[in-house]
Design an enzyme around this catalytic site. Sequence first.
Site: not given
Length: 332
Positions: A58, A124, A219-220
């Site tokens: 990231y 990952h 989750p959103l």
Amino acid sequence: MERRTIGAGGLAVGAVGLGCMPMSWAYTASRRRGEESVKAVHRALDLGSDLLDTADMYGPFTNELLLGRVLKERRRDAFVATKVGLLVGEQHIVANGRPGYVRRACDASLRRLQTDVIDLYQLHRPDPEVPVEETWGAMADLVRAGKVRALGLCALGARGGRRSGAGLYDATLRRLQRIQQVFPVSAVQAELSVWSPEALRALLPWCEARGVGFLAAMPLGNGFLTGTLTPGEGFEPEDVRARHPRFTAEMMAANQPIVAGLRRIARRHGEGITPAQVALAWVLAQGRHVIALPGTKRERWAAENAGAAGLRLTARDLAEVARLPAAQGSWD
């Protein structure tokens, strides 16, 4: 906040964690503010959202560096989860699961995070050129060396095969069986949300049967289930949603009934309850080993997400979610 356990070792974390990727990678670069992100991490820790999920890729690397600023002061308050196995180039991402690389990458992550130990080290992506048992064995050696406390596997990217349905995670399940013979799996991270429930069919049951923690990524619904995104508003070119088939203006408009249903349930629970909190509460209701990992870079949303841990959906609520239309727009 309610505590939930990860793996046979009984590692305890808050039911709602913090996905740190948006602070440095994949979403709206123009809105990234280092100081604002640091405040969001502090706020999450204050409220018990102590599982901080990051990865060396990231940024690359900048997300771990950002978290290191917080961990330097508050290491005891945090459960640190990072990942290994992907290298970022100019225009591409490649897997590297060679044991030597895994060892070097772990040492580099420890330095950036300003800590002596990583609580959960996650693979990952597997390297197609290296047997996964070799990669996992190198990660297990890091546990024995005291640099890592537990190991996890990411099942993200299952859509890479552009498949859906009951067999979506078949390859992941086979991989889990293989690495479980080498060293115990403590956690599996995969997408799980109201509009992407595929993990419920086989992957989550596998975890539940073995006491393995399930880390619910996205989750959103990449922000859609918050009800704050406007169809047709568009996304910055580097934003992952600019290329996601569910985030075309047409599909976002078509999927509004899902958000409307979450909003109806939120209203029943009183003023101040949001569709996002209902979406997170639904994820948490799927099992006692499920930890929700909503991503954010803002203090306000970190606080709102943490508040979802105290929301208990009724049988009526859960039945209503089950009746919501399936999401339109897919990778198929």
